[in-house]
Design an enzyme around this catalytic site. Structure first.
Site, PDB file in Angstrom:
ATOM      1  CE  LYS A   1       0.475  -1.443  -0.865  1.00 54.22           C
ATOM      2  NZ  LYS A   1      -0.891  -1.882  -0.501  1.00 54.22           N
TER       3      LYS A   1
ATOM      4  CB  SER B   1      -2.742  -2.645  -3.895  1.00 60.86           C
ATOM      5  OG  SER B   1      -2.657  -2.523  -2.492  1.00 60.86           O
TER       6      SER B   1
ATOM      7  CB  SER C   1      -4.115  -4.716  -0.683  1.00 56.30           C
ATOM      8  OG  SER C   1      -4.874  -4.134  -1.713  1.00 56.30           O
TER       9      SER C   1
END
Lengths: 99, 488
Positions: free
Chosen positions: B75, B150, B174
Site C-alpha cells: 500500500k 482504504s 481498512s
C-alpha cells in the site's frame, strides 16, 4: 450541537486550512451531522470510568520502550534536504515569518 | 484453477526448480495488463523487481529464504526505499522515502519482491477508495463497484490474482473491509504485533499493518516473517512470535467456542450478508464448534468513539504536512502562515480536510472533555466488553461489512453513511485485538461477502486456524470478472 459556517472558519484557522466558501458551506452541515451523531455517547454514564488513553495491550505496556543513549547513524543533511521544496545552504527555506 | 500456494511457490524457487525471474516477470506483466481496468497500482517497479528476482535466483543463500521470490504489493502509505510513497495524496508530491518500513525490510530479507505500490484512499481515510487523489481502484468483481477502502488497491490486486499477498494498513477496518468486498482474506493483527515504523501515521493508537492473501496459510507465512518487537517502534510488544503457518494448519480445537452477538446481526444488515453469516455459523457447528451467545453492549457506540479518536489523532499526525521539509508547497504565499494554509488547502482532498477539522474541533479548548475524553472512557468500556466476551468464547464471528460492494457515487456525498460501513470493524482497532475477514459467499449479484473473526490479544494463531478450518470445509473458489489467466 449545530456547527455554523463561522465555527467552520474558526476550526479551519486552528487547523491551518484556508478553506473556500464552497467548502465552508459543504462542511458545516456535514460536520454538524457527525457531531450530533457522536453526541449519543452522552447516554452512557462514564463518571466512574478511567479513560483508555492509547492503544497498548497489557503486554505492550509491559514492554520496556527505553534504550541506551547511544549515538546512531542518521540520514545526514543531504538526504534530509533532498526532497525539500526550497532547500538553501543546508537549511529549509520558508517565506518570511514576521510581516 | 487454484494457484500454487505461497509455500509451494517459494520452496520451489528456493530449491532452484522455479525461476524467481519468471515468477516476478509474470506478476509484473499481469499488473501492467490489468491496471488499466483496475487502477490498483500507483507505481509498478518492473526493473527493480526483475533485478531483485535475478539476484535471488543467483543468491548463495537462496535455500534459506522463507519467502524466496514471492511477489508482493505494498500500500502506498508504507515506505519502500526507491519507490514513491504518496498516501493517495497530492500533498506528498512524488515523495520517495529514504528508508524501508521495518515490515518491508523483513519481507525483503526473507526473499520477497515488491512489484509495486497500491492505490488507496488519501491518508487511508475512506471506505470506498473514492478519496484517492489519483482516482479510485475498481473492484475486480464488478468495475462499477467500489473495492472498499482504504487499502482497496492491495485488496484488488490479490483478488485479481496479480500477487498472492499484499500489505495494507488497518485503522478502522481498512484491510478487513476491502478484503470482504473483494473476496480475499484480510488480517489485522493485535496492536503491537507488527512494527509501524515506516507506515505513515493516521490514528496512532489504532493503526496496524495488515495482510491480504488468498488463504489463511499464506497470510500466516507473511505474518510470521513480519511480526515481533522492533526498537524503531516503541508500541511493538515483546511477545514471542509463534510458527504461524503450522499453527494455522492444525485442526480446530475440539472444544472451540465461537461467540455470536445477536444484537450485532440486526438493524442495517443486508439480508444476503445475514444469510451468509447464518450459513457460516452452521459451518462452524459442523466443524464441532460450540456456538455461544455473547453480548458487547457498547459495540453500538463504536463508530461514535472511533470518529472522535481517529480524527483527533489524525489532526495531530497530519499537522506535519506543511510544505517545509518534503512534498508539495503552494506557490507565492507572502508569509509562512499563508504558505502552510495554502499548501494544506491545495494539497489535501475534502475527506482529509473534513477529518482534520473534526479532530481539531473535538480537541479544541472547551470541548476536549465532552468529546475526546468521553470517547476514551467509552473505549475503556468497549475493551471491558471484549474481555468479558472472551472469558466465554475463543473467537467472535460477525459480518465484516454490512453490505457487499456498493456502486461508485452511492455514498460519496454522505460522510456519516460512509462511516457506518465500518460498524463491524472499528471495534477491533479500539480494543487492540486481532481480526480477520474471510470470504463466506456471494450475493445474488455475484459480489463477495465476508465474515469477520475477532480474537483476544495475541490470538492470531487461533483466528487463522479458525479461518483455515472454514476455508477447508467451504472453499471459496469463485473468480472475479477481472483476473489473471495463468493458463493462457
Amino acid at each position: 450541537m449545530p456547527i455554523t459556517e463561522a465555527d467552520i472558519e474558526k476550526i479551519a484557522q486552528l487547523a491551518h486550512l484556508e478553506i473556500s466558501d464552497e467548502e465552508r458551506k459543504m462542511f458545516a452541515p456535514q460536520i454538524s451531522e457527525i457531531v450530533t451523531y457522536v453526541e449519543q455517547l452522552n447516554e452512557i454514564d462514564t463518571s466512574s470510568v478511567e479513560p483508555a488513553l492509547g492503544g497498548l495491550t497489557p503486554e505492550g505496556e509491559a514492554t520496556p520502550a527505553d534504550r541506551n543513549d547511544e549515538v546512531q547513524p542518521s540520514l545526514g543533511q543531504k538526504i534530509a534536504l533532498d526532497q525539500a521544496p526550497d532547500p538553501a545552504a543546508g537549511h529549509f527555506r520558508v517565506p518570511k515569518v514576521l510581516g | 484453477m487454484p494457484s500454487k500456494s505461497t509455500r509451494q511457490l517459494t520452496e520451489s524457487i528456493a530449491r532452484g526448480e522455479t525461476s524467481a525471474r519468471a515468477t516476478i516477470e509474470s506478476a509484473v506483466s499481469a499488473a501492467e495488463q490489468l491496471n488499466d481496468s483496475l487502477n490498483a497500482f500507483l507505481e509498478i517497479d518492473r526493473n527493480g523487481a526483475l533485478s531483485r528476482a535475478e539476484a535471488i535466483d543467483t543468491s548463495a543463500n537462496r535455500e534459506s529464504l522463507r519467502l524466496a521470490g514471492l511477489p508482493i504489493a505494498i500500500k502506498d502509505n508504507i515506505c519502500v526505499k526507491g519507490l514513491q510513497t504518496s498516501c493517495g495524496s497530492r500533498i506528498l508530491g512524488p515523495y520517495h522515502p529514504p528508508y524501508n518500513a521495518t515490515a518491508v525490510d523483513r519481507l525483503l530479507a526473507a526473499g520477497a519482491v515488491v512489484i509495486g505500490k497500491t492505490n488507496c484512499d488519501e491518508f487511508a481515510m475512506g471506505s470506498s477508495n473514492e478519496n484517492s487523489a489519483f482516482g479510485p481502484v475498481r473492484n475486480p468483481w464488478d468495475v462499477a463497484c467500489v473495492p472498499g477502502g482504504s487499502s482497496g488497491g492491495s485488496a484488488a490486486v490479490v483478488a485479481a490474482g496479480i500477487v498472492p499477498v499484499a500489505l495494507g494498513s488497518d485503522t478502522g477496518g481498512s484491510v478487513r473491509q476491502p478484503a470482504s468486498l473483494c473476496g480475499v482474506i484480510g488480517l489485522k493483527p493485535t496492536y503491537g504485533r507488527i512494527s509501524r515504523y515506516g507506515l505513515v501515521a493516521f490514528g496512532s493508537s489504532l493503526d496496524q499493518i495488515g495482510i491480504f492473501a488468498r488463504s489463511a496459510a499464506d497470510a500466516a507465512a507473511v505474518l510470521e516473517v513480519m511480526a515481533g518487537r522492533d526498537p524503531h517502534d516503541a508500541t511493538t510488544a515483546d511477545v514471542p512470535v509463534p510458527a504461524y503457518v503450522s499453527e494455522t494448519e492444525k485442526d480446530l480445537a475440539a472444544n472451540f467456542r465461537l461467540g455470536v452477538s445477536r444484537a450485532l446481526l440486526g438493524d442495517g444488515l443486508n439480508d444476503e450478508v445475514g444469510h451468509a453469516i447464518a450459513d457460516a455459523i452452521e459451518a462452524y457447528r459442523e466443524l464441532g464448534a460450540e456456538i455461544v451467545d455473547i453480548d458487547l453492549p457498547h459495540a453500538k457506540y463504536a463508530i461514535a468513539v472511533y470518529y472522535i479518536i481517529a480524527t483527533a489523532e489524525a489532526s495531530s499526525n497530519l499537522a506535519r504536512y506543511d510544505g517545509v521539509r518534503y512534498g508539495f508547497r503552494a506557490e507565492e504565499a507572502p508569509g509562512l502562515r499563508d504558505m502552510y494554509k495554502r499548501t494544506r488547502e491545495e494539497g489535501f482532498g475534502p475527506e482529509v480536510k473534513r477529518r482534520i477539522m473534526l479532530g481539531t474541533y473535538v480537541l479544541s479548548a472547551g470541548y476536549y472533555d465532552a468529546y475526546y475524553l468521553k470517547a476514551q472512557k467509552v473505549r475503556a468500556l468497549l475493551r471491558q466488553d471484549f474481555a468479558k466476551a472472551f472469558a466465554q468464547c475463543d473467537a467472535i464471528l460477525t459480518p465484516t461489512s454490512p453490505t457487499p460492494a456498493f456502486k461508485f457515487g452511492e455514498k460519496v456525498d454522505d460522510p456519516l453513511a460512509m462511516y457506518l460501513n465500518d460498524i463491524y470493524t472499528v471495534t477491533a482497532n479500539l480494543a487492540g485485538i486481532p481480526g480477520i475477514s474471510v470470504p463466506c459467499g456471494l450475493s445474488s449479484e455475484g459480489l463477495p461477502i465476508g465474515m469477520q473473526l475477532l480474537g483476544p490479544y495475541w490470538s492470531e494463531s487461533a483466528i487463522l486456524r479458525a479461518a483455515h478450518a472454514y476455508e477447508t470445509l467451504r472453499p471459496f473458489t469463485a473468480q472475479p470478472q477481472i483476473h489473471v489467466d495463468r493458463n493462457r
